[in-house]
Design a protein around this motif. Structure first.
Motif, PDB file in Angstrom:
ATOM      1  N   ILE A   1       0.853  -1.191   0.000  1.00  0.00           N
ATOM      2  CA  ILE A   1       0.000   0.000   0.000  1.00  0.00           C
ATOM      3  C   ILE A   1       0.888   1.240   0.000  1.00  0.00           C
ATOM      4  O   ILE A   1       1.811   1.347   0.800  1.00  0.00           O
ATOM      5  N   SER A   2       0.592   2.167  -0.892  1.00  0.00           N
ATOM      6  CA  SER A   2       1.452   3.352  -1.023  1.00  0.00           C
ATOM      7  C   SER A   2       1.062   4.474  -0.076  1.00  0.00           C
ATOM      8  O   SER A   2       1.892   5.273   0.311  1.00  0.00           O
ATOM      9  N   LEU A   3      -0.210   4.544   0.305  1.00  0.00           N
ATOM     10  CA  LEU A   3      -0.673   5.660   1.114  1.00  0.00           C
ATOM     11  C   LEU A   3      -1.875   5.238   1.946  1.00  0.00           C
ATOM     12  O   LEU A   3      -2.808   4.635   1.423  1.00  0.00           O
ATOM     13  N   VAL A   4      -1.832   5.528   3.247  1.00  0.00           N
ATOM     14  CA  VAL A   4      -2.943   5.216   4.150  1.00  0.00           C
ATOM     15  C   VAL A   4      -3.218   6.441   5.002  1.00  0.00           C
ATOM     16  O   VAL A   4      -2.291   7.080   5.496  1.00  0.00           O
ATOM     17  N   MET A   5      -4.491   6.735   5.183  1.00  0.00           N
ATOM     18  CA  MET A   5      -4.869   7.836   6.064  1.00  0.00           C
ATOM     19  C   MET A   5      -5.704   7.264   7.200  1.00  0.00           C
ATOM     20  O   MET A   5      -6.716   6.614   6.954  1.00  0.00           O
ATOM     21  N   VAL A   6      -5.251   7.487   8.434  1.00  0.00           N
ATOM     22  CA  VAL A   6      -6.011   7.076   9.615  1.00  0.00           C
ATOM     23  C   VAL A   6      -6.860   8.269  10.020  1.00  0.00           C
ATOM     24  O   VAL A   6      -6.331   9.351  10.279  1.00  0.00           O
ATOM     25  N   LEU A   7      -8.164   8.078  10.041  1.00  0.00           N
ATOM     26  CA  LEU A   7      -9.064   9.176  10.376  1.00  0.00           C
ATOM     27  C   LEU A   7      -9.003   9.491  11.863  1.00  0.00           C
ATOM     28  O   LEU A   7      -8.725   8.605  12.682  1.00  0.00           O
ATOM     29  N   GLU A   8      -9.263  10.745  12.194  1.00  0.00           N
ATOM     30  CA  GLU A   8      -9.270  11.181  13.586  1.00  0.00           C
ATOM     31  C   GLU A   8     -10.311  10.363  14.350  1.00  0.00           C
ATOM     32  O   GLU A   8     -11.443  10.243  13.891  1.00  0.00           O
ATOM     33  N   PRO A   9      -9.940   9.790  15.505  1.00  0.00           N
ATOM     34  CA  PRO A   9     -10.881   8.912  16.210  1.00  0.00           C
ATOM     35  C   PRO A   9     -12.015   9.681  16.889  1.00  0.00           C
ATOM     36  O   PRO A   9     -11.850  10.822  17.303  1.00  0.00           O
ATOM     37  N   LYS A  10     -13.163   8.997  16.958  1.00  0.00           N
ATOM     38  CA  LYS A  10     -14.273   9.555  17.744  1.00  0.00           C
ATOM     39  C   LYS A  10     -13.967   9.291  19.215  1.00  0.00           C
ATOM     40  O   LYS A  10     -13.088   8.499  19.530  1.00  0.00           O
ATOM     41  N   ALA A  11     -14.695   9.905  20.120  1.00  0.00           N
ATOM     42  CA  ALA A  11     -14.415   9.814  21.558  1.00  0.00           C
ATOM     43  C   ALA A  11     -14.437   8.380  22.092  1.00  0.00           C
ATOM     44  O   ALA A  11     -13.684   8.030  22.994  1.00  0.00           O
ATOM     45  N   ASP A  12     -15.273   7.502  21.505  1.00  0.00           N
ATOM     46  CA  ASP A  12     -15.414   6.141  22.024  1.00  0.00           C
ATOM     47  C   ASP A  12     -14.550   5.111  21.288  1.00  0.00           C
ATOM     48  O   ASP A  12     -14.662   3.916  21.543  1.00  0.00           O
ATOM     49  N   ALA A  13     -13.671   5.545  20.391  1.00  0.00           N
ATOM     50  CA  ALA A  13     -12.831   4.606  19.632  1.00  0.00           C
ATOM     51  C   ALA A  13     -11.759   3.993  20.528  1.00  0.00           C
ATOM     52  O   ALA A  13     -11.331   4.600  21.513  1.00  0.00           O
ATOM     53  N   THR A  14     -11.314   2.784  20.161  1.00  0.00           N
ATOM     54  CA  THR A  14     -10.320   2.075  20.982  1.00  0.00           C
ATOM     55  C   THR A  14      -8.896   2.572  20.737  1.00  0.00           C
ATOM     56  O   THR A  14      -8.002   2.281  21.508  1.00  0.00           O
ATOM     57  N   TYR A  15      -8.682   3.331  19.669  1.00  0.00           N
ATOM     58  CA  TYR A  15      -7.316   3.732  19.339  1.00  0.00           C
ATOM     59  C   TYR A  15      -7.024   5.207  19.643  1.00  0.00           C
ATOM     60  O   TYR A  15      -6.048   5.762  19.153  1.00  0.00           O
ATOM     61  N   VAL A  16      -7.827   5.844  20.499  1.00  0.00           N
ATOM     62  CA  VAL A  16      -7.658   7.267  20.811  1.00  0.00           C
ATOM     63  C   VAL A  16      -6.274   7.551  21.396  1.00  0.00           C
ATOM     64  O   VAL A  16      -5.558   8.454  20.946  1.00  0.00           O
ATOM     65  N   LYS A  17      -5.853   6.769  22.405  1.00  0.00           N
ATOM     66  CA  LYS A  17      -4.581   7.008  23.088  1.00  0.00           C
ATOM     67  C   LYS A  17      -3.404   6.807  22.127  1.00  0.00           C
ATOM     68  O   LYS A  17      -2.480   7.626  22.083  1.00  0.00           O
ATOM     69  N   THR A  18      -3.446   5.723  21.352  1.00  0.00           N
ATOM     70  CA  THR A  18      -2.376   5.442  20.388  1.00  0.00           C
ATOM     71  C   THR A  18      -2.292   6.554  19.343  1.00  0.00           C
ATOM     72  O   THR A  18      -1.208   6.992  18.974  1.00  0.00           O
ATOM     73  N   TYR A  19      -3.452   7.010  18.896  1.00  0.00           N
ATOM     74  CA  TYR A  19      -3.514   8.087  17.906  1.00  0.00           C
ATOM     75  C   TYR A  19      -2.833   9.348  18.440  1.00  0.00           C
ATOM     76  O   TYR A  19      -2.028   9.975  17.753  1.00  0.00           O
ATOM     77  N   GLU A  20      -3.146   9.697  19.689  1.00  0.00           N
ATOM     78  CA  GLU A  20      -2.557  10.903  20.290  1.00  0.00           C
ATOM     79  C   GLU A  20      -1.043  10.781  20.443  1.00  0.00           C
ATOM     80  O   GLU A  20      -0.303  11.740  20.229  1.00  0.00           O
ATOM     81  N   GLN A  21      -0.577   9.565  20.824  1.00  0.00           N
ATOM     82  CA  GLN A  21       0.861   9.338  20.978  1.00  0.00           C
ATOM     83  C   GLN A  21       1.583   9.510  19.637  1.00  0.00           C
ATOM     84  O   GLN A  21       2.623  10.175  19.554  1.00  0.00           O
ATOM     85  N   VAL A  22       1.025   8.901  18.592  1.00  0.00           N
ATOM     86  CA  VAL A  22       1.638   8.979  17.268  1.00  0.00           C
ATOM     87  C   VAL A  22       1.602  10.421  16.755  1.00  0.00           C
ATOM     88  O   VAL A  22       2.590  10.926  16.218  1.00  0.00           O
ATOM     89  N   LEU A  23       0.476  11.093  16.951  1.00  0.00           N
ATOM     90  CA  LEU A  23       0.336  12.480  16.501  1.00  0.00           C
ATOM     91  C   LEU A  23       1.362  13.392  17.177  1.00  0.00           C
ATOM     92  O   LEU A  23       2.011  14.210  16.521  1.00  0.00           O
ATOM     93  N   SER A  24       1.550  13.227  18.494  1.00  0.00           N
ATOM     94  CA  SER A  24       2.524  14.067  19.198  1.00  0.00           C
ATOM     95  C   SER A  24       3.950  13.755  18.727  1.00  0.00           C
ATOM     96  O   SER A  24       4.782  14.659  18.617  1.00  0.00           O
ATOM     97  N   GLY A  25       4.229  12.484  18.417  1.00  0.00           N
ATOM     98  CA  GLY A  25       5.548  12.096  17.887  1.00  0.00           C
ATOM     99  C   GLY A  25       5.815  12.708  16.528  1.00  0.00           C
ATOM    100  O   GLY A  25       6.912  13.192  16.244  1.00  0.00           O
ATOM    101  N   ILE A  26       4.786  12.737  15.673  1.00  0.00           N
ATOM    102  CA  ILE A  26       4.929  13.318  14.323  1.00  0.00           C
ATOM    103  C   ILE A  26       5.094  14.830  14.431  1.00  0.00           C
ATOM    104  O   ILE A  26       5.917  15.430  13.738  1.00  0.00           O
ATOM    105  N   LYS A  27       4.318  15.450  15.338  1.00  0.00           N
ATOM    106  CA  LYS A  27       4.431  16.917  15.531  1.00  0.00           C
ATOM    107  C   LYS A  27       5.852  17.285  15.965  1.00  0.00           C
ATOM    108  O   LYS A  27       6.377  18.323  15.558  1.00  0.00           O
ATOM    109  N   ALA A  28       6.473  16.443  16.778  1.00  0.00           N
ATOM    110  CA  ALA A  28       7.820  16.714  17.292  1.00  0.00           C
ATOM    111  C   ALA A  28       8.881  16.670  16.202  1.00  0.00           C
ATOM    112  O   ALA A  28       9.842  17.439  16.223  1.00  0.00           O
ATOM    113  N   ILE A  29       8.711  15.757  15.214  1.00  0.00           N
ATOM    114  CA  ILE A  29       9.744  15.615  14.185  1.00  0.00           C
ATOM    115  C   ILE A  29       9.417  16.286  12.867  1.00  0.00           C
ATOM    116  O   ILE A  29      10.246  16.342  11.972  1.00  0.00           O
ATOM    117  N   HIS A  30       8.186  16.804  12.719  1.00  0.00           N
ATOM    118  CA  HIS A  30       7.760  17.358  11.428  1.00  0.00           C
ATOM    119  C   HIS A  30       8.376  18.734  11.173  1.00  0.00           C
ATOM    120  O   HIS A  30       8.175  19.658  11.941  1.00  0.00           O
TER     121      HIS A  30
END
Length: 165
Positions: free
Chosen positions: A133-162
């Motif tokens: 797969i060449s490109l994947v977009m993970v949509l912003e999670p809704k409040a009840d999604a199981t991947y909210v914490k992981t999403y925030e961790q990855v987002l903060s990591g990307i913000k730090a290096i971008h």
């Protein structure tokens, strides 16, 4: 026999079958090895690795299970143009780069964070498919999604290096 013309002349039919079985086994063994990226696009910045990469792949698996992803260049471009938020993961080994060169620019305009992963086979494996797969977009999670914490961790990591956002 009707297969007589396809058999090698100096090999008995039994040996020919053994050779075919060996080649099938060898092909299966080759598939198990993870494929390495031989090419890295000059556009690939920021390229994620190590701990952030592991978290990103984990995020992809969780988002795929909840059907909160967009796969492929046309689908991701459409989602961004419609104003959907999320994180874009691009493969760094896509050639020619014209195929996806518009995506980082569009992502920056729309405020969507993006990063590069070293190979498209890695993205495909994280999306639980054999197809690269060449490109994947993970949509912003809704409040009840199981991947909210992981999403925030990855987002903060990307913000730090971008470097551009």
């Amino acid at each position: 026999s009707r297969f007589g013309s396809q058999l090698p002349v100096n090999v008995a039919p039994e040996h020919w079958l053994l050779r075919a079985a060996d080649s099938v086994l060898m092909a299966e063994e080759e598939e198990e090895e993870p494929r390495k990226a031989l090419y890295v696009s000059p556009l690939a910045d920021p390229l994620i690795a190590d701990k952030l990469l592991d978290r990103a792949l984990k995020l992809l698996k969780k988002a795929i299970s909840e059907k909160q992803t967009r796969r492929g260049v046309p689908e991701c471009t459409k989602a961004m143009r419609k104003g959907q938020k999320g994180i874009c993961f691009l493969a760094a080994d896509i050639y020619p780069m014209d195929v996806f060169a518009h995506v980082p620019l569009l992502a920056e305009e729309k405020g969507v964070y993006y990063c590069y992963v070293s190979s498209r086979h890695q993205l495909g494996a994280a999306c639980q498919t054999k197809r690269p797969i060449s490109l994947v977009m993970v949509l912003e999670p809704k409040a009840d999604a199981t991947y909210v914490k992981t999403y925030e961790q990855v987002l903060s990591g990307i913000k730090a290096i971008h470097p551009y956002m």
